[in-house]
Every structure is written in structure tokens, then in C-alpha cells.
Scaffold this motif. Structure first.
Motif, PDB file in Angstrom:
ATOM      1  N   SER A 130      -8.493   3.102   5.161  1.00  0.00           N
ATOM      2  CA  SER A 130      -9.603   2.721   4.289  1.00  0.00           C
ATOM      3  C   SER A 130      -9.250   1.506   3.433  1.00  0.00           C
ATOM      4  N   GLU A 131      -8.046   1.487   2.897  1.00  0.00           N
ATOM      5  CA  GLU A 131      -7.635   0.361   2.055  1.00  0.00           C
ATOM      6  C   GLU A 131      -7.461  -0.911   2.876  1.00  0.00           C
ATOM      7  N   ARG A 132      -6.958  -0.791   4.083  1.00  0.00           N
ATOM      8  CA  ARG A 132      -6.820  -1.979   4.933  1.00  0.00           C
ATOM      9  C   ARG A 132      -8.193  -2.510   5.339  1.00  0.00           C
ATOM     10  N   ILE A 178      -1.514  -1.670  -4.126  1.00  0.00           N
ATOM     11  CA  ILE A 178      -2.526  -0.631  -3.975  1.00  0.00           C
ATOM     12  C   ILE A 178      -1.859   0.735  -4.040  1.00  0.00           C
ATOM     13  N   TYR A 238      -6.324   7.347   4.231  1.00  0.00           N
ATOM     14  CA  TYR A 238      -6.253   6.571   2.989  1.00  0.00           C
ATOM     15  C   TYR A 238      -5.862   5.123   3.258  1.00  0.00           C
ATOM     16  N   LYS A 239      -4.788   4.920   4.019  1.00  0.00           N
ATOM     17  CA  LYS A 239      -4.318   3.560   4.243  1.00  0.00           C
ATOM     18  C   LYS A 239      -5.252   2.774   5.148  1.00  0.00           C
ATOM     19  N   ILE A 251       0.872  -1.179   0.000  1.00  0.00           N
ATOM     20  CA  ILE A 251       0.000   0.000   0.000  1.00  0.00           C
ATOM     21  C   ILE A 251       0.902   1.221   0.000  1.00  0.00           C
ATOM     22  N   GLU A 256      -1.923   6.371  -8.704  1.00  0.00           N
ATOM     23  CA  GLU A 256      -2.259   5.293  -9.631  1.00  0.00           C
ATOM     24  C   GLU A 256      -1.512   5.433 -10.964  1.00  0.00           C
ATOM     25  N   LYS A 313      -2.553   5.088  -4.681  1.00  0.00           N
ATOM     26  CA  LYS A 313      -3.552   6.081  -4.265  1.00  0.00           C
ATOM     27  C   LYS A 313      -4.342   6.607  -5.456  1.00  0.00           C
ATOM     28  N   TYR A 348      -9.024   9.741  -3.401  1.00  0.00           N
ATOM     29  CA  TYR A 348      -8.460   9.998  -2.070  1.00  0.00           C
ATOM     30  C   TYR A 348      -7.807  11.375  -1.976  1.00  0.00           C
ATOM     31  N   LYS A 405      -1.574  -7.989  -3.825  1.00  0.00           N
ATOM     32  CA  LYS A 405      -2.139  -6.736  -4.337  1.00  0.00           C
ATOM     33  C   LYS A 405      -1.088  -5.634  -4.273  1.00  0.00           C
TER      34      LYS A 405
END
Length: 259
Positions: A216-218, A199, A213-214, A172, A177, A201, A205, A197
Motif C-alpha cells: 500500500s505504501e509503495r 515511512i 502494508y508495504k 519503509i 509511528e 506503520k 494498518y 521519506k
């Protein structure tokens, strides 16, 4: 002593332009760090005490390395102590990882940050300075787009051991992106050959802190049924927030602060 650091920096920059990135990494990590305080940058603290306070998250929201600590931080990052500190973190992570009882369903994860965790940007900072000047996104993105960042050796060691234990790896990163392709190629070149994966940003975000941000992704990883056994990064924002995992590990980085 004040002339030593510029001479060393000039020498390693010659290596950077004439040898491979791996040779450069080996060269900069072979230099001896300087343990001197280098002034009283913040509230009477020596540079060594300033770095300790940064790593302990007692000094937060700072923008640049104090000018008086420029040489100190440079010698720390280019010297043996940075590598020894990184190794100490990874050794503890390995002891913990080897104690895990995995579920056997392929859902046990370890989360890695990328910059100054998985990949080392020391060749960039050796050329452009060690955090005294404000962050220059244009210059740093040009460096990222070259895709030449070497692996932090200790993290690569941890990565290999985790895979051998049966853990899956997720990266992450705060990279956007738009840097997916170059980041993928750089990871492969540095020795990270497989992952569950990657991941990056997304634009949705924009305006989020790294913690938000992190987190939310976790959260989405856990909603997908994954279990985060471990989480490692160089910034406190990598390991704070929610869904951080069962154990977190903080690698040293006194060059910059991300909230």
C-alpha cells in the motif's frame, strides 16, 4: 565444541557493556561461524539446509528457530559468512544500480527496509538469543528506544553509492509511528544522513500483514510520481506483493519470519 559458543557469547557481551556499539559490531563480525548441522530440526533437514530453505522461501510461516539450530544460527549471524552473504547481495544491487538510466527529475527511488537491513539488531539478539524463543515485543522495543542499533555495513555502502548515482532513498519499516523520533536519530547516528521519506506503520494498518502494508505504501509512492528502481529487505514480505520495484534484493535473516 558445545562449550565454544557460550564462551564466545560471554566475551562479546563484555564488549557490549564496555565499548561503543561500533566496537561491538566489529567484534561480533570478527568471530568465525560454525558450519555444523547441529541436529535434524525439521523433516530430517540439517540446520544448513533449514537455513537455505528459509532464505529460498520454501519454509514459510515459521515462528521460531528450531532449538537444535540455536548455536548454528548464532554462529552464522556472528560470523564472517553472514557478512559475506550480505556483501554478495549488495554487490549485485550495485551492478544493477550502476546500469540504470535515471529520469533526471529526482523521482527515481530505492526502497530500504530498516531492521536487519539498514540497521542491525545483532547486539540485541546476541544478548537475548537468536530466534529460538518467541518474539518479545517489550524487550525489543526497549532496545529500539535506546537508539543504538549500528548500521549493517553492506547496506550503508549501498546507500552511499545510490545517493552518489542520483537515486533518492525511502525507508519503509514495520516500526510504529510512535518510534519515528528515535528511529530518525538512530539512522543519523548510524550514518544515514538523508532520505526522501521515512515511512513508519500507522495505527490504520493494524491487522494488516507486512506484505499488504508495504504494498500500500509503495503504491502511494508511485501515485506521487516516483519510480521504484530497487527494493531491498531482509524479509520476503519486504519484497513481495505489489509495486515492488523493477528489481528486488533479499538480505539473509534466519532469525525470524514476518508475513
Amino acid at each position: 565444541m558445545r562449550l565454544l559458543f557460550p564462551l564466545l557469547l560471554a566475551a562479546i557481551l563484555v564488549v557490549a557493556t564496555t565499548g561503543s556499539e561500533e566496537e561491538f559490531l566489529n567484534q561480533i563480525h570478527a568471530l568465525q561461524p560454525r558450519y555444523g548441522g547441529g541436529g535434524t530440526p525439521v523433516q530430517g533437514l540439517s540446520c544448513l539446509s533449514w537455513r537455505l530453505s528459509v532464505e529460498a522461501h520454501n519454509i514459510i510461516d515459521w515462528k521460531t528457530v528450531p532449538q537444535a539450530c540455536k548455536d548454528y544460527v548464532g554462529h552464522y549471524m556472528l560470523g564472517h559468512q553472514y557478512r559475506k552473504d550480505s556483501e554478495a547481495v549488495v554487490d549485485e544491487a550495485l551492478v544493477y544500480a550502476q546500469s540504470l538510466q535515471l529520469g533526471g527529475d529526482g523521482k527515481d527511488l530505492w526502497v530500504f527496509d530498516i531492521d536487519e537491513t539498514t540497521l542491525s539488531n545483532l547486539p540485541y539478539y546476541a544478548k537475548h538469543g537468536f530466534g529460538v524463543e518467541p518474539y518479545n515485543s517489550t524487550l525489543f522495543n526497549l532496545w529500539v528506544d535506546d537508539g543504538k542499533a549500528p548500521a549493517l555495513p553492506e547496506s550503508l555502502k549501498l546507500y552511499g553509492k545510490l545517493l552518489s548515482l542520483g537515486l533518492k532513498v525511502v525507508f519503509i519499516t514495520g516500526r510504529p509511528e510512535s518510534q519515528r523520533n528515535v528511529t530518525t536519530k538512530n539512522l543519523h547516528k548510524a550514518g544515514y544522513h538523508t532520505w526522501e521519506k521515512l515511512i513508519l506503520k500507522e495505527s490504520s494498518y493494524t491487522g494488516y500483514t507486512a506484505v499488504a502494508y508495504k504494498s500500500s505504501e509503495r503504491k502511494m509512492l508511485e501515485k506521487d510520481g516516483y519510480r521504484i528502481a530497487g527494493n531491498i529487505g531482509d524479509q520476503w514480505s519486504d519484497i513481495l506483493g505489489t509495486y515492488v520495484g523493477n528489481r528486488t534484493f533479499k538480505l539473509p535473516d534466519p532469525m525470524y519470519y514476518i508475513s
